[in-house]
Design an enzyme around this catalytic site. Structure first.
Site, PDB file in Angstrom:
ATOM      1  N   GLY A   1       1.018  -1.462  -0.236  1.00  0.00           N
ATOM      2  CA  GLY A   1      -0.436  -0.136   0.008  1.00  0.00           C
ATOM      3  C   GLY A   1       1.159   1.217  -0.203  1.00  0.00           C
TER       4      GLY A   1
ATOM      5  N   ILE B   1      18.976  -6.599  15.411  1.00  0.00           N
ATOM      6  CA  ILE B   1      17.226  -6.115  15.445  1.00  0.00           C
ATOM      7  C   ILE B   1      17.127  -6.033  17.177  1.00  0.00           C
ATOM      8  CG2 ILE B   1      14.590  -6.468  15.884  1.00  0.00           C
ATOM      9  CD1 ILE B   1      14.912  -7.487  12.733  1.00  0.00           C
TER      10      ILE B   1
ATOM     11  N   GLU C   1      20.127 -15.007  23.637  1.00  0.00           N
ATOM     12  CA  GLU C   1      20.947 -16.032  23.238  1.00  0.00           C
ATOM     13  C   GLU C   1      21.206 -16.860  22.740  1.00  0.00           C
ATOM     14  OE1 GLU C   1      21.609 -14.106  19.668  1.00  0.00           O
ATOM     15  OE2 GLU C   1      22.717 -16.611  19.459  1.00  0.00           O
TER      16      GLU C   1
ATOM     17  N   ASP D   1      16.898  -8.794  -0.590  1.00  0.00           N
ATOM     18  CA  ASP D   1      16.571 -10.000   0.872  1.00  0.00           C
ATOM     19  C   ASP D   1      15.941 -11.377   0.284  1.00  0.00           C
ATOM     20  OD1 ASP D   1      17.135  -7.998   2.105  1.00  0.00           O
ATOM     21  OD2 ASP D   1      15.638  -8.560   3.681  1.00  0.00           O
TER      22      ASP D   1
ATOM     23  N   ALA E   1      19.898  -2.892   3.810  1.00  0.00           N
ATOM     24  CA  ALA E   1      19.550  -2.229   2.425  1.00  0.00           C
ATOM     25  C   ALA E   1      20.324  -1.686   1.383  1.00  0.00           C
ATOM     26  CB  ALA E   1      18.777  -1.088   3.757  1.00  0.00           C
TER      27      ALA E   1
ATOM     28  N   HIS F   1      41.853  17.465  12.858  1.00  0.00           N
ATOM     29  CA  HIS F   1      41.777  17.550  14.266  1.00  0.00           C
ATOM     30  C   HIS F   1      41.394  18.068  14.410  1.00  0.00           C
ATOM     31  CE1 HIS F   1      43.282  16.889  18.207  1.00  0.00           C
ATOM     32  NE2 HIS F   1      43.553  18.006  18.610  1.00  0.00           N
TER      33      HIS F   1
HETATM   34  P1  FAD Z   1      11.641  -5.394   0.878  1.00  0.00           P
HETATM   35  O1  FAD Z   1      12.172  -4.096   1.641  1.00  0.00           O
HETATM   36  O2  FAD Z   1      11.767  -6.916   2.114  1.00  0.00           O
HETATM   37  O3  FAD Z   1      10.974  -4.971   0.329  1.00  0.00           O
HETATM   38  C1  FAD Z   1       9.684  -6.223  -0.323  1.00  0.00           C
HETATM   39  C2  FAD Z   1       8.865  -5.601  -1.106  1.00  0.00           C
HETATM   40  O4  FAD Z   1       8.229  -6.806  -1.535  1.00  0.00           O
HETATM   41  C3  FAD Z   1       7.507  -5.325   0.669  1.00  0.00           C
HETATM   42  O5  FAD Z   1       7.256  -4.012   1.110  1.00  0.00           O
HETATM   43  C4  FAD Z   1       6.592  -6.225  -0.007  1.00  0.00           C
HETATM   44  O6  FAD Z   1       5.378  -6.271  -0.071  1.00  0.00           O
HETATM   45  C5  FAD Z   1       6.888  -6.157  -1.321  1.00  0.00           C
HETATM   46  N1  FAD Z   1       6.417  -7.831  -1.900  1.00  0.00           N
HETATM   47  C6  FAD Z   1       6.682  -9.158  -1.897  1.00  0.00           C
HETATM   48  N2  FAD Z   1       5.674  -9.617  -1.809  1.00  0.00           N
HETATM   49  C7  FAD Z   1       5.076  -9.500  -3.266  1.00  0.00           C
HETATM   50  C8  FAD Z   1       4.051 -10.166  -3.808  1.00  0.00           C
HETATM   51  N3  FAD Z   1       4.078 -11.153  -4.150  1.00  0.00           N
HETATM   52  N4  FAD Z   1       3.979  -8.475  -4.844  1.00  0.00           N
HETATM   53  C9  FAD Z   1       4.046  -7.436  -4.750  1.00  0.00           C
HETATM   54  N5  FAD Z   1       4.479  -7.126  -3.408  1.00  0.00           N
HETATM   55  C10 FAD Z   1       5.288  -7.793  -3.207  1.00  0.00           C
HETATM   56  N6  FAD Z   1      19.177  -2.380   6.512  1.00  0.00           N
HETATM   57  C11 FAD Z   1      19.942  -1.643   6.874  1.00  0.00           C
HETATM   58  O7  FAD Z   1      21.349  -1.945   5.647  1.00  0.00           O
HETATM   59  N7  FAD Z   1      19.581  -0.758   7.915  1.00  0.00           N
HETATM   60  C12 FAD Z   1      19.416  -0.913   8.948  1.00  0.00           C
HETATM   61  O8  FAD Z   1      19.376   0.127   9.012  1.00  0.00           O
HETATM   62  C13 FAD Z   1      18.056  -1.500   8.500  1.00  0.00           C
HETATM   63  N8  FAD Z   1      17.218  -1.595   9.813  1.00  0.00           N
HETATM   64  C14 FAD Z   1      15.964  -2.685  10.035  1.00  0.00           C
HETATM   65  C15 FAD Z   1      15.579  -3.030  10.992  1.00  0.00           C
HETATM   66  C16 FAD Z   1      14.440  -3.302  11.377  1.00  0.00           C
HETATM   67  C17 FAD Z   1      13.375  -3.627  12.004  1.00  0.00           C
HETATM   68  C18 FAD Z   1      14.409  -4.139  10.101  1.00  0.00           C
HETATM   69  C19 FAD Z   1      13.155  -5.609  10.117  1.00  0.00           C
HETATM   70  C20 FAD Z   1      15.329  -4.705   8.998  1.00  0.00           C
HETATM   71  C21 FAD Z   1      16.142  -4.229   8.361  1.00  0.00           C
HETATM   72  N9  FAD Z   1      17.413  -3.859   7.441  1.00  0.00           N
HETATM   73  C22 FAD Z   1      18.013  -2.840   7.998  1.00  0.00           C
HETATM   74  C23 FAD Z   1      16.882  -4.703   6.706  1.00  0.00           C
HETATM   75  C24 FAD Z   1      16.216  -4.358   5.212  1.00  0.00           C
HETATM   76  O9  FAD Z   1      14.870  -4.004   5.862  1.00  0.00           O
HETATM   77  C25 FAD Z   1      16.435  -4.836   4.410  1.00  0.00           C
HETATM   78  O10 FAD Z   1      17.464  -5.179   4.032  1.00  0.00           O
HETATM   79  C26 FAD Z   1      15.530  -3.990   3.354  1.00  0.00           C
HETATM   80  O11 FAD Z   1      14.415  -3.540   2.965  1.00  0.00           O
HETATM   81  C27 FAD Z   1      15.600  -5.020   2.080  1.00  0.00           C
HETATM   82  O12 FAD Z   1      15.129  -4.493   0.515  1.00  0.00           O
HETATM   83  P2  FAD Z   1      14.273  -5.696  -0.190  1.00  0.00           P
HETATM   84  O13 FAD Z   1      13.827  -4.100  -1.191  1.00  0.00           O
HETATM   85  O14 FAD Z   1      15.111  -7.106  -0.903  1.00  0.00           O
HETATM   86  O15 FAD Z   1      12.699  -6.367   0.239  1.00  0.00           O
HETATM   87  P1  NAI Z   2      20.301 -11.968  13.463  1.00  0.00           P
HETATM   88  O1  NAI Z   2      20.516 -12.910  12.165  1.00  0.00           O
HETATM   89  O2  NAI Z   2      20.897 -10.501  13.286  1.00  0.00           O
HETATM   90  O3  NAI Z   2      20.499 -11.804  14.976  1.00  0.00           O
HETATM   91  C1  NAI Z   2      19.002 -12.992  15.524  1.00  0.00           C
HETATM   92  C2  NAI Z   2      20.135 -13.726  16.720  1.00  0.00           C
HETATM   93  O4  NAI Z   2      19.151 -15.022  17.005  1.00  0.00           O
HETATM   94  C3  NAI Z   2      21.451 -14.476  16.407  1.00  0.00           C
HETATM   95  O5  NAI Z   2      22.389 -14.030  17.337  1.00  0.00           O
HETATM   96  C4  NAI Z   2      20.680 -15.628  16.334  1.00  0.00           C
HETATM   97  O6  NAI Z   2      22.052 -16.725  17.183  1.00  0.00           O
HETATM   98  C5  NAI Z   2      19.884 -16.157  17.494  1.00  0.00           C
HETATM   99  N1  NAI Z   2      18.782 -16.676  17.601  1.00  0.00           N
HETATM  100  C6  NAI Z   2      18.434 -17.720  16.746  1.00  0.00           C
HETATM  101  N2  NAI Z   2      17.247 -18.510  17.364  1.00  0.00           N
HETATM  102  C7  NAI Z   2      17.270 -18.492  18.286  1.00  0.00           C
HETATM  103  C8  NAI Z   2      16.562 -19.299  19.237  1.00  0.00           C
HETATM  104  N3  NAI Z   2      15.736 -19.493  18.669  1.00  0.00           N
HETATM  105  N4  NAI Z   2      16.910 -18.813  20.487  1.00  0.00           N
HETATM  106  C9  NAI Z   2      17.719 -17.193  21.264  1.00  0.00           C
HETATM  107  N5  NAI Z   2      18.488 -16.869  20.185  1.00  0.00           N
HETATM  108  C10 NAI Z   2      18.184 -17.510  18.826  1.00  0.00           C
HETATM  109  O7  NAI Z   2      18.606 -11.153  13.124  1.00  0.00           O
HETATM  110  P2  NAI Z   2      18.104 -10.110  13.262  1.00  0.00           P
HETATM  111  O8  NAI Z   2      18.467  -9.239  14.655  1.00  0.00           O
HETATM  112  O9  NAI Z   2      16.446 -10.760  13.942  1.00  0.00           O
HETATM  113  O10 NAI Z   2      17.487  -9.608  12.627  1.00  0.00           O
HETATM  114  C11 NAI Z   2      17.188  -9.906  10.908  1.00  0.00           C
HETATM  115  C12 NAI Z   2      17.769  -8.992   9.646  1.00  0.00           C
HETATM  116  O11 NAI Z   2      17.784  -8.237   9.909  1.00  0.00           O
HETATM  117  C13 NAI Z   2      19.665  -9.007  10.411  1.00  0.00           C
HETATM  118  O12 NAI Z   2      20.106 -10.118   9.329  1.00  0.00           O
HETATM  119  C14 NAI Z   2      20.281  -8.212   9.331  1.00  0.00           C
HETATM  120  O13 NAI Z   2      20.638  -8.352   8.041  1.00  0.00           O
HETATM  121  C15 NAI Z   2      18.816  -7.380   8.957  1.00  0.00           C
HETATM  122  N6  NAI Z   2      19.098  -5.973   9.768  1.00  0.00           N
HETATM  123  C16 NAI Z   2      19.685  -5.119   9.897  1.00  0.00           C
HETATM  124  C17 NAI Z   2      19.791  -3.946  10.398  1.00  0.00           C
HETATM  125  C18 NAI Z   2      21.022  -2.762  10.383  1.00  0.00           C
HETATM  126  O14 NAI Z   2      22.239  -2.981   9.465  1.00  0.00           O
HETATM  127  N7  NAI Z   2      21.761  -1.876  11.418  1.00  0.00           N
HETATM  128  C19 NAI Z   2      19.271  -3.493  11.358  1.00  0.00           C
HETATM  129  C20 NAI Z   2      17.680  -4.738  11.528  1.00  0.00           C
HETATM  130  C21 NAI Z   2      17.945  -5.664  10.609  1.00  0.00           C
END
Ligand code: FAD
Ligand code: NAI
Length: 467
Positions: free
Chosen positions: A37, A185, A204, A314, A322, A446
């Site tokens: 949306g 996360i 963990e 992803d 991202a 610096h």
């Molecule tokens: P997405 O961003 O997941 O986009 C995929 C889109 O496809 C979605 O909007 C979904 O609705 C749509 N879609 C799926 N199936 C269909 C379908 N059949 N038809 C139409 N639409 C569809 N990464 C960072 O680099 N820095 C960060 O600080 C960071 N913080 C994060 C914090 C959190 C809480 C989370 C959950 C993730 C974070 N990430 C961060 C990871 C980052 O969000 C993802 O790596 C990134 O969004 C991946 O981009 P993408 O385009 O592959 O997929």
């Molecule tokens: P993560 O892969 O970073 O961490 C998951 C953790 O959970 C690991 O330490 C793992 O060993 C542990 N775990 C797995 N199964 C478990 C269990 N049953 N009980 C206890 N611990 C367990 O995954 P997270 O934090 O969920 O983030 C998902 C993805 O989102 C990441 O891979 C990251 O790439 C992306 N992300 C990136 C951010 C950034 O770039 N700043 C911020 C948030 C998310």
């Protein structure tokens, strides 16, 4: 409206919208479809952006409460959580609208609806009204991203047992927050609520936090978070949860098996990773293959086995970040346009936006050891950096790893203030194949935090000067 495009992009996240933008710049028509949306994907809607807005706001709150007095500033500080959440929602709204504008500018048609591939070159989109539109294109890019990995036996209600999505919109600060998973996360969102006053316990499975990050830096990070009041239960797994009055009783046991115990909390955050999302796309029917972890299999040109169908972000292998999705999208669009798109996976940074931040790029010391690569290490602590002293942020260190023979920079890990910005210099150095001496002999202003990077680089050849 034409129903035929050069390319159809499924997913409007960083992988999808950047692919559409780059295609437009290269003169190709496209449609970018998302069922959410709003555009911007996980990143803008429920990921990077809302989490960083809350991290910023909670950090300012904590700073005002705990640190202002030390700077000679007297302030009475009070939390207004609804206002904090509203600011986050405003930022998300502005940025998702911004993506729609960028798609328009790239002459990409933004379509809201659920897409399904019916054959190579053919996509059906079901709108919210149930109407189906059939589209055709020479190329289809799958950029459908990822979703929350479920914890067996635990049902997420997004109120009390939450994923990151629910944790981004809590209506009150939990007294006790239990985080399952000491990954990115868990530690980012755990930090938000810790700063706002919650007692935070992190359970963990492994014997360390942030697996994958350089071990020494990971240990330093854990010490810093423990000082901030985090409680860690490592080598422990959650086996179940039940509601008890207004709270939760969480069952845990040692990961290797052993005596069970329980932890009481008000809210439990499940953050044990994310899984690729490809449900309902019709991939099996059309012949697109997935690996054992559900990721779309592609070659290094993002091509699936089916001609004309590609995948980025992803939903395919690699870090779920991202900027990785964005870079793959750019390269994939360029390849479709007949250019030489390429991503250097050795130089993709990763940042944890806690305080202090943790940033890494390239290989960790453990990875170099495992690969039998001879390396040298240079380190510098922020306690010895003048700027860090002035901003009262001396926790942490910079660690640079370089090839023992050629001095080429192979990796860097930083835990410290502004680590996410500081790492950019090392990423650029690695892109240019620079040596640690190149960084060490580059003039740095610096007093800046970046001097810590320079001093660590000097340390590789043993001539750190400010220690
Ligand atoms: P997405 O961003 O997941 O986009 C995929 C889109 O496809 C979605 O909007 C979904 O609705 C749509 N879609 C799926 N199936 C269909 C379908 N059949 N038809 C139409 N639409 C569809 N990464 C960072 O680099 N820095 C960060 O600080 C960071 N913080 C994060 C914090 C959190 C809480 C989370 C959950 C993730 C974070 N990430 C961060 C990871 C980052 O969000 C993802 O790596 C990134 O969004 C991946 O981009 P993408 O385009 O592959 O997929
Ligand atoms: P993560 O892969 O970073 O961490 C998951 C953790 O959970 C690991 O330490 C793992 O060993 C542990 N775990 C797995 N199964 C478990 C269990 N049953 N009980 C206890 N611990 C367990 O995954 P997270 O934090 O969920 O983030 C998902 C993805 O989102 C990441 O891979 C990251 O790439 C992306 N992300 C990136 C951010 C950034 O770039 N700043 C911020 C948030 C998310």
């Amino acid at each position: 409206m034409a129903d035929n495009f050069d390319a159809i992009v499924i997913g409007g996240g960083p992988g999808g919208y950047n692919a559409a933008i780059r295609l437009g710049q290269l003169g190709l028509t496209s449609a970018c479809i998302d069922k959410r949306g709003t555009f911007g994907g996980t990143c803008l809607n429920v990921g990077c952006i809302p989490s960083k807005a809350l991290l910023h706001a909670s950090e300012r709150f904590h700073e005002a409460k705990e640190d202002f007095a030390k700077l000679g500033i007297k302030a009475k500080v009070e939390l207004d959580l609804p206002a904090m959440m509203a600011q986050k929602t405003k930022v998300v709204g502005e940025l998702t609208k911004g993506v729609e504008f960028l798609l328009k500018k790239a002459k990409s048609e933004a379509i809201v609806g659920e897409a399904r591939i019916t054959a190579p070159g053919k996509v059906e989109v079901k709108g919210a009204d149930g109407k189906v539109r059939s589209l055709t294109a020479k190329h289809i890019i799958i950029a459908t991203g990822s979703d929350v990995a479920p914890l067996p036996g635990v049902t997420i209600d997004e109120m009390q047992i939450v994923s990151s999505t629910g944790a981004l919109s809590l209506t009150s600060v939990p007294k006790k927050l239990l985080v399952v998973g000491a990954g990115v996360i868990g530690l980012e969102l755990g930090s938000v609520y810790r700063r706002l006053g919650a007692e935070v316990t992190v359970v963990e499975f492994l014997d360390r936090i942030t697996p994958g990050i350089d071990g020494e830096v990971g240990k330093a990070f854990q010490r810093i978070l423990t000082k901030q009041g985090f409680t860690f239960q490592l080598s422990t797994k959650v086996t179940g949860v039940e509601k008890k009055g207004s709270g939760l009783k969480v069952s845990v046991e040692p990961a290797a098996g052993g005596e069970k115990s329980t932890i009481d909390c008000d809210v439990m955050l499940v953050a044990i990773g994310r899984v690729p999302y490809t449900a309902g796309l019709g991939l099996a029917e059309v012949g697109v293959e997935l690996d054992k972890r559900g990721r779309v299999i592609t070659d290094n040109h993002y091509r699936t086995k089916v001609p004309g169908i590609y995948a980025v972000g992803d939903c395919r292998e690699g870090a779920m970040l991202a900027h990785k999705a964005e870079d793959e999208a750019t390269a994939c669009a360029e390849i479709i346009a007949g250019k030489a798109g390429h991503v250097n996976y050795d130089a993709i940074p990763s940042v944890v936006y806690t305080f202090p931040e943790v940033a890494t790029v390239g290989k960790s010391e453990e990875e170099l050891k495992a690969a039998g690569i001879q390396y040298k290490v240079g380190k510098f602590p922020f306690t010895a950096n003048a700027r860090a002293k002035t901003i009262m942020a001396t926790d942490g260190l910079v660690k640079i790893l370089a090839d023992a023979k050629t001095d080429k920079v192979l990796g860097c890990a930083i835990v410290g203030p502004e680590a996410g910005n500081l790492i950019a210099e090392v990423v650029l150095a690695m892109e240019f194949g620079a040596s640690s001496e190149d960084i060490a002999r580059t003039c740095h202003s610096h007093p800046t935090l970046s001097e810590a990077v320079r001093q660590a680089a000097m340390g590789v050849e043993g001539w750190t000067m400010q220690m």
